[in-house]
Each structure stands twice: as structure tokens, then as C-alpha cells.
Design an enzyme around this catalytic site. Structure first.
Site, PDB file in Angstrom:
ATOM      1  N   THR A 183     -45.747 -41.596 -55.217  1.00  0.00           N
ATOM      2  CA  THR A 183     -45.781 -43.019 -55.579  1.00  0.00           C
ATOM      3  C   THR A 183     -44.615 -43.317 -56.524  1.00  0.00           C
ATOM      4  O   THR A 183     -44.416 -42.599 -57.511  1.00  0.00           O
ATOM      5  CB  THR A 183     -47.132 -43.352 -56.252  1.00  0.00           C
ATOM      6  OG1 THR A 183     -48.173 -42.898 -55.387  1.00  0.00           O
ATOM      7  CG2 THR A 183     -47.273 -44.840 -56.492  1.00  0.00           C
TER       8      THR A 183
ATOM      9  N   GLU B 243     -58.454 -37.471 -53.538  1.00  0.00           N
ATOM     10  CA  GLU B 243     -58.613 -36.038 -53.800  1.00  0.00           C
ATOM     11  C   GLU B 243     -60.023 -35.616 -53.399  1.00  0.00           C
ATOM     12  O   GLU B 243     -60.976 -36.346 -53.600  1.00  0.00           O
ATOM     13  CB  GLU B 243     -58.383 -35.732 -55.286  1.00  0.00           C
ATOM     14  CG  GLU B 243     -56.930 -35.869 -55.656  1.00  0.00           C
ATOM     15  CD  GLU B 243     -56.639 -35.582 -57.127  1.00  0.00           C
ATOM     16  OE1 GLU B 243     -57.489 -35.005 -57.804  1.00  0.00           O
ATOM     17  OE2 GLU B 243     -55.538 -35.955 -57.565  1.00  0.00           O
TER      18      GLU B 243
ATOM     19  N   LYS C 152     -48.467 -49.871 -51.984  1.00  0.00           N
ATOM     20  CA  LYS C 152     -49.160 -48.760 -52.666  1.00  0.00           C
ATOM     21  C   LYS C 152     -49.666 -49.198 -54.046  1.00  0.00           C
ATOM     22  O   LYS C 152     -50.832 -49.009 -54.395  1.00  0.00           O
ATOM     23  CB  LYS C 152     -48.203 -47.566 -52.793  1.00  0.00           C
ATOM     24  CG  LYS C 152     -48.744 -46.402 -53.587  1.00  0.00           C
ATOM     25  CD  LYS C 152     -49.955 -45.764 -52.933  1.00  0.00           C
ATOM     26  CE  LYS C 152     -50.707 -44.867 -53.900  1.00  0.00           C
ATOM     27  NZ  LYS C 152     -51.966 -44.390 -53.392  1.00  0.00           N
TER      28      LYS C 152
ATOM     29  N   ASN D 232     -53.772 -49.794 -55.218  1.00  0.00           N
ATOM     30  CA  ASN D 232     -54.459 -49.073 -56.298  1.00  0.00           C
ATOM     31  C   ASN D 232     -54.845 -50.012 -57.436  1.00  0.00           C
ATOM     32  O   ASN D 232     -55.886 -49.833 -58.064  1.00  0.00           O
ATOM     33  CB  ASN D 232     -53.590 -47.923 -56.813  1.00  0.00           C
ATOM     34  CG  ASN D 232     -53.901 -46.641 -56.048  1.00  0.00           C
ATOM     35  OD1 ASN D 232     -54.771 -46.629 -55.180  1.00  0.00           O
ATOM     36  ND2 ASN D 232     -53.207 -45.564 -56.369  1.00  0.00           N
TER      37      ASN D 232
ATOM     38  N   CYS E 298     -54.265 -41.264 -60.235  1.00  0.00           N
ATOM     39  CA  CYS E 298     -53.430 -42.380 -59.752  1.00  0.00           C
ATOM     40  C   CYS E 298     -53.698 -43.755 -60.372  1.00  0.00           C
ATOM     41  O   CYS E 298     -52.750 -44.446 -60.736  1.00  0.00           O
ATOM     42  CB  CYS E 298     -53.539 -42.460 -58.227  1.00  0.00           C
ATOM     43  SG  CYS E 298     -52.780 -41.014 -57.436  1.00  0.00           S
TER      44      CYS E 298
ATOM     45  N   ASP F 274     -50.670 -45.984 -61.818  1.00  0.00           N
ATOM     46  CA  ASP F 274     -50.158 -46.964 -60.857  1.00  0.00           C
ATOM     47  C   ASP F 274     -50.316 -48.405 -61.359  1.00  0.00           C
ATOM     48  O   ASP F 274     -49.458 -49.262 -61.121  1.00  0.00           O
ATOM     49  CB  ASP F 274     -50.835 -46.787 -59.486  1.00  0.00           C
ATOM     50  CG  ASP F 274     -50.438 -45.457 -58.822  1.00  0.00           C
ATOM     51  OD1 ASP F 274     -49.654 -44.698 -59.435  1.00  0.00           O
ATOM     52  OD2 ASP F 274     -50.909 -45.174 -57.707  1.00  0.00           O
TER      53      ASP F 274
HETATM   54  N1  LIG Z   1     -53.520 -36.998 -55.745  1.00  0.00           N
HETATM   55  C1  LIG Z   1     -53.734 -38.134 -55.132  1.00  0.00           C
HETATM   56  O1  LIG Z   1     -54.890 -38.538 -54.918  1.00  0.00           O
HETATM   57  C2  LIG Z   1     -52.578 -38.967 -54.642  1.00  0.00           C
HETATM   58  C3  LIG Z   1     -52.824 -39.989 -53.702  1.00  0.00           C
HETATM   59  C4  LIG Z   1     -51.758 -40.779 -53.286  1.00  0.00           C
HETATM   60  C5  LIG Z   1     -50.497 -40.586 -53.817  1.00  0.00           C
HETATM   61  N2  LIG Z   1     -50.292 -39.603 -54.751  1.00  0.00           N
HETATM   62  C6  LIG Z   1     -48.937 -39.459 -55.279  1.00  0.00           C
HETATM   63  O2  LIG Z   1     -48.298 -38.361 -54.642  1.00  0.00           O
HETATM   64  C7  LIG Z   1     -47.517 -37.604 -55.585  1.00  0.00           C
HETATM   65  C8  LIG Z   1     -47.995 -36.181 -55.609  1.00  0.00           C
HETATM   66  O3  LIG Z   1     -49.370 -36.154 -55.970  1.00  0.00           O
HETATM   67  P1  LIG Z   1     -50.239 -34.825 -55.865  1.00  0.00           P
HETATM   68  O4  LIG Z   1     -51.597 -35.172 -56.350  1.00  0.00           O
HETATM   69  O5  LIG Z   1     -50.069 -34.196 -54.545  1.00  0.00           O
HETATM   70  O6  LIG Z   1     -49.482 -33.935 -56.976  1.00  0.00           O
HETATM   71  P2  LIG Z   1     -49.842 -32.489 -57.521  1.00  0.00           P
HETATM   72  O7  LIG Z   1     -49.589 -32.534 -58.973  1.00  0.00           O
HETATM   73  O8  LIG Z   1     -51.181 -32.066 -57.030  1.00  0.00           O
HETATM   74  O9  LIG Z   1     -48.760 -31.560 -56.811  1.00  0.00           O
HETATM   75  C9  LIG Z   1     -47.395 -31.708 -56.985  1.00  0.00           C
HETATM   76  C10 LIG Z   1     -46.713 -30.397 -56.625  1.00  0.00           C
HETATM   77  O10 LIG Z   1     -45.296 -30.588 -56.729  1.00  0.00           O
HETATM   78  C11 LIG Z   1     -44.735 -29.395 -57.286  1.00  0.00           C
HETATM   79  N3  LIG Z   1     -43.418 -29.709 -57.847  1.00  0.00           N
HETATM   80  C12 LIG Z   1     -43.108 -30.334 -59.009  1.00  0.00           C
HETATM   81  N4  LIG Z   1     -41.772 -30.475 -59.129  1.00  0.00           N
HETATM   82  C13 LIG Z   1     -41.211 -29.911 -58.024  1.00  0.00           C
HETATM   83  C14 LIG Z   1     -39.879 -29.728 -57.588  1.00  0.00           C
HETATM   84  N5  LIG Z   1     -38.849 -30.167 -58.301  1.00  0.00           N
HETATM   85  N6  LIG Z   1     -39.677 -29.103 -56.400  1.00  0.00           N
HETATM   86  C15 LIG Z   1     -40.712 -28.655 -55.666  1.00  0.00           C
HETATM   87  N7  LIG Z   1     -42.012 -28.798 -56.037  1.00  0.00           N
HETATM   88  C16 LIG Z   1     -42.262 -29.414 -57.219  1.00  0.00           C
HETATM   89  C17 LIG Z   1     -45.763 -28.942 -58.297  1.00  0.00           C
HETATM   90  O11 LIG Z   1     -45.605 -27.561 -58.600  1.00  0.00           O
HETATM   91  C18 LIG Z   1     -47.068 -29.231 -57.552  1.00  0.00           C
HETATM   92  O12 LIG Z   1     -47.479 -28.135 -56.770  1.00  0.00           O
HETATM   93  C19 LIG Z   1     -47.628 -38.361 -56.906  1.00  0.00           C
HETATM   94  O13 LIG Z   1     -46.569 -39.268 -57.009  1.00  0.00           O
HETATM   95  C20 LIG Z   1     -48.934 -39.132 -56.761  1.00  0.00           C
HETATM   96  O14 LIG Z   1     -48.941 -40.299 -57.524  1.00  0.00           O
HETATM   97  C21 LIG Z   1     -51.303 -38.784 -55.153  1.00  0.00           C
END
Ligand SMILES: NC(=O)c1ccc[n+]([C@@H]2O[C@H](COP(=O)([O-])OP(=O)(O)OC[C@H]3O[C@@H](n4cnc5c(N)ncnc54)[C@H](O)[C@@H]3O)[C@@H](O)[C@H]2O)c1
Length: 392
Positions: free
Chosen positions: A122, A149, A201, A205, A257, A261
Site C-alpha cells: 500500500t 490476515e 485502496k 480501508n 493496515c 492507511d
Molecule cells: N497484511 C495485510 O493484511 C495487508 C493487506 C493488504 C495490503 N497490505 C500491504 O502490503 C504490504 C506488505 O504487507 P505484509 O503484511 O505482507 O507485510 P509483512 O510485514 O508480513 O512482510 C513483508 C516482508 O517483506 C520483507 N522485506 C522487507 N524489506 C525487504 C526488501 N528490501 N527486500 C526484500 N524483502 C523485504 C520482510 O522481511 C517481510 O518478510 C504493506 O504495504 C501492507 O500495507 C497488507
């Protein structure tokens, strides 16, 4: 079948990676966390999503999926790059910290001359457009992720909508790949500009946060006036335009989020007049203050906190409203003890963790719990929850 790099093995990256691999695509998951890489290569989920493990363990599936650290080699010969690294709101700069996304995109452009770059993280409205301009490319698009999640795989199997933001020649192809991993017949697909997709997005949210804040404020009113919140919510929600869903009071909206957000959307308004977006954020704080003042009326010295997670099956407490409530209770001179089986230490942020549920019940004068639970059936009379419908 496409060669796809998924960068970031979190909820977003992992759920997409396993479904794409299940559909036959060649998947390279890239993450900086070596413990996650190890797990993935042993076919174990690095996140708490049963469905990811189920796909890993399905012997009939010949998944072409491997994990590695990001490297120039790993970026070679890919048709698509899906970027799913974290973007956390920074209160100091009043914007998302998008540095992980920018770093990944710059690395990709340095090491590969082809392949569509799809940002799933996001980001603020205007970010993708700006990044394309700054980096002198038109290979970057934005496709918002709407998963929850704990249900990440299912949400991508049955998407409410697929939004593709940005006009690249491979945008349509990418939408077909997302349609291909879903089990829903003809999911709704929207093609919009990247800024419109980013806005979709953040507004989605923020709407959800507004709904939570609304029913919480209704509940505060009922509590203050000694009225039955359930009767009022039932009566309100029976209007089909309002609906009997997502209306269960809580200690506040939270999670990874919604808090960040909503703040990001507010900062995107900067010079645009608004009242509502800012009010949603302050309503969430007011709710927690109200509850703390209500708890204080009991003249209690030790409050037991049953779980830091906000939902029954949640496996983490990122952005938990319960933690905010604890901070506010402590500010009022009230001591807390916490029962949280996910923590194996004896303290968390300086608060005492009680590992034994019975001891926890005995030591707590009042127990607060964001959601009802059978665990507290025997101490109902000293439990404080605002969960009316027993749903998350
Ligand atoms: N979790 C949710 O419910 C959800 C839903 C929709 C959108 N999002 C968005 O998606 C994005 C990711 O969310 P998430 O929950 O999957 O995150 P998360 O924290 O669960 O996972 C992120 C991963 O990225 C890795 N990472 C960090 N920096 C990195 C880099 N430079 N190179 C490679 N890997 C790297 C971390 O080690 C981690 O494993 C965020 O922007 C979040 O807002 C999350």
C-alpha cells in the site's frame, strides 16, 4: 507460464506466491529475512496461514517455487516482479515510509531490462506515477491488495475485485494472471490509473475504519446512557442499506493496515478541505479514552488483559488497539498484567506477562478482552468486553 519474482514473503507476498505457483507459474520469492527463506525452501509457511501450508504439503502439486535473497541473478529473466514489502506510516514525516518499495524497484531496474513491476504494497496516492517519472521508466504499475490476515489465500482465491492501476502494455496480461489464480468465475476486474488504484485502496480501508469507529461510538453512547447497545445496533442494522455485518463493537480499529492507511489518506488530503477522514482517526482515540475512563470508574488497581491479539485466531498483534488501551490505562496509574500465549517472555514492553491462565484470573481485579472467549466463562462477572455478537 510466466517467470515471476515476488519480493517480500509476508502475508501479501506468500499468499500470492503459492497461488501463482499452484497455477503453474515459476516463482522466485525474494526476501531479506534468511530464516523465512530457509522455511520456504523446506516447504514450510513463514507466516501463520494454514492454507499456505496446505498448498506446500499437497503432494499432487508440483510447485515450481524457490526462495532466495534479492540479488542481480534473481532479478534476471523475469516477466513480472510483484513487490510486497512493508510500508509503515511515519508520524514524523506524516507519510508512509516507502523506502523498502523504492529500494526494491531501483534494484529491479538496475538488473533487468524487461518485466512489469507491480507494486502490491500500500502506497500514497500519486506514488507510482511519481516513481515512474523519477526513475525514467513506465514499467511500474500498482495493484492494490485487499486480503485479510488469516484468510490471505482464500481472499485471493475469491477476490472481491481485481484492480490494476497503470497503463502498461502488460497490465492486461497481469490482470489475467490474477484472474487465473482465483476460483471465482469472472471476478470483477477494474482498469484505472495508478493514482486511482492507490486511492481505491486507501478509501476502502478508511471506509472500513469509519464503520468500526461509528459502531464503537454508538456503543460508547449506549454505555454512557445505560442503554442496550445490542438492541440499538440490531435496530439500526436491520435497514438493508446499513446491513447486519461489520458492526460489532470493539476497543477500537487496529491491525497492520487500518491505522496506517487512514493516516496516509488524511495526509494525502493536505490542502483539500475535509472533516470526516480526520474525525475517523480521532474517533478511534476518543473511543479508547472513553473506555479507559469507564474502566477507571471501578476504582481498580490491577487490570488483567486477556490477549493482545484483536481477533480470535490472529497470530500477531501489530497495531493492536489493546496495546493502546494498556498504555492509556498505565498513564492513569492502573497496573496491568497480560495473558498472551504468543509471548514466551515474562515481560512485554515493561508489562508483566502471566503465563498461567488461572493465576492470571486470580491476580486480575478486572479482566478486559477485546473479544468474548470460552476461556473467561468462569470469570464473566469481572470481565469487561464490548463484543456483542461474538464475531471478529
Ligand atoms: N497484511 C495485510 O493484511 C495487508 C493487506 C493488504 C495490503 N497490505 C500491504 O502490503 C504490504 C506488505 O504487507 P505484509 O503484511 O505482507 O507485510 P509483512 O510485514 O508480513 O512482510 C513483508 C516482508 O517483506 C520483507 N522485506 C522487507 N524489506 C525487504 C526488501 N528490501 N527486500 C526484500 N524483502 C523485504 C520482510 O522481511 C517481510 O518478510 C504493506 O504495504 C501492507 O500495507 C497488507
Amino acid at each position: 507460464m510466466a517467470n515471476i519474482a515476488v519480493i517480500g514473503a509476508g502475508y501479501v507476498g506468500m499468499s500470492l506466491a503459492v497461488l501463482l505457483a499452484k497455477s503453474g507459474h515459476y516463482i522466485h520469492i525474494l526476501d531479506i529475512d534468511t530464516s523465512k527463506i530457509k522455511k520456504i525452501n523446506l516447504k514450510e509457511s513463514p507466516i501463520d496461514e494454514i492454507e499456505v501450508n496446505n498448498i506446500f504439503q499437497d503432494k499432487k502439486l508440483n510447485l515450481k517455487l524457490e526462495a532466495a535473497k534479492p540479488s542481480s541473478k534473481a532479478y534476471k529473466n523475469k516477466d513480472f516482479f510483484i513487490v510486497a514489502t512493508p510500508t509503515d506510516f511515519n508520524d514524523g514525516s506524516n507519510f508512509f515510509d516507502t523506502s523498502s518499495v523504492e529500494k526494491v524497484v531501483i534494484d529491479i531496474l538496475k538488473h533487468s531490462s524487461k518485466g512489469l513491476i507491480v507494486i502490491k504494497s500500500t502506497v500514497p496516492v500519486g506514488f507510482t506515477n511519481d516513481l515512474n517519472e523519477r526513475l525514467g521508466t513506465n514499467r511500474i504499475i500498482f495493484s492494490p491488495e485487499f486480503l485479510r490476515e488469516g484468510q490471505a489465500v482464500n481472499d485471493n482465491l475469491h477476490p472481491s475485485r481485481i484492480v490494476v492501476g497503470g497503463n502498461c502494455k502488460d497490465s492486461k496480461l497481469f490482470s489475467k494472471i490474477l484472474v487465473g489464480i482465483s476460483d471465482t468465475k469472472d471476478p470483477e476486474v477494474l482498469f484505472v490509473s495508478s493514482s486511482e488504484a492507490e486511492a481505491i485502496k486507501l478509501f476502502s480501508n478508511t471506509f472500513l475504519a469509519m464503520r468500526v469507529a461509528f459502531f464503537n461510538e454508538l456503543d460508547s453512547f449506549a454505555l454512557a446512557k445505560n442503554l442496550h447497545a445490542k438492541k440499538i445496533i440490531d435496530g439500526v442494522s436491520l435497514d438493508p442499506r446499513i446491513g447486519r455485518y461489520y458492526n460489532n463493537p470493539s476497543f477500537g480499529y487496529g491491525g497492520y493496515c487500518l491505522p496506517k492507511d487512514t493516516k496516509q489518506l488524511l495526509s494525502n488530503y493536505s490542502d483539500i478541505p475535509q472533516e470526516l477522514i480526520g474525525a475517523i482517526i480521532s474517533a478511534n482515540e476518543t473511543r479508547k479514552d472513553f473506555l479507559v475512563n469507564h474502566i477507571k470508574l471501578n476504582k481498580i488497581k490491577v487490570v488483567g488483559v486477556y490477549r493482545l491479539i484483536m481477533k480470535e485466531k490472529s497470530k500477531n498483534f501489530r497495531g493492536s488497539a489493546v496495546i493502546d488501551l494498556i498504555k492509556k490505562l498505565c498513564d492513569q496509574g492502573i497496573s496491568v498484567i497480560i495473558f498472551e500465549p504468543l509471548i514466551d517472555k515474562s515481560e512485554y514492553l515493561g508489562w508483566k506477562i502471566c503465563k498461567n491462565l488461572n493465576d492470571f484470573k486470580l491476580q486480575s481485579q478486572l479482566i478486559i478482552s477485546n473479544r468474548r472467549t470460552k476461556d473467561l466463562e468462569d470469570v464473566k462477572e469481572k470481565t469487561f468486553t464490548r463484543d456483542i455478537f461474538g464475531v471478529n
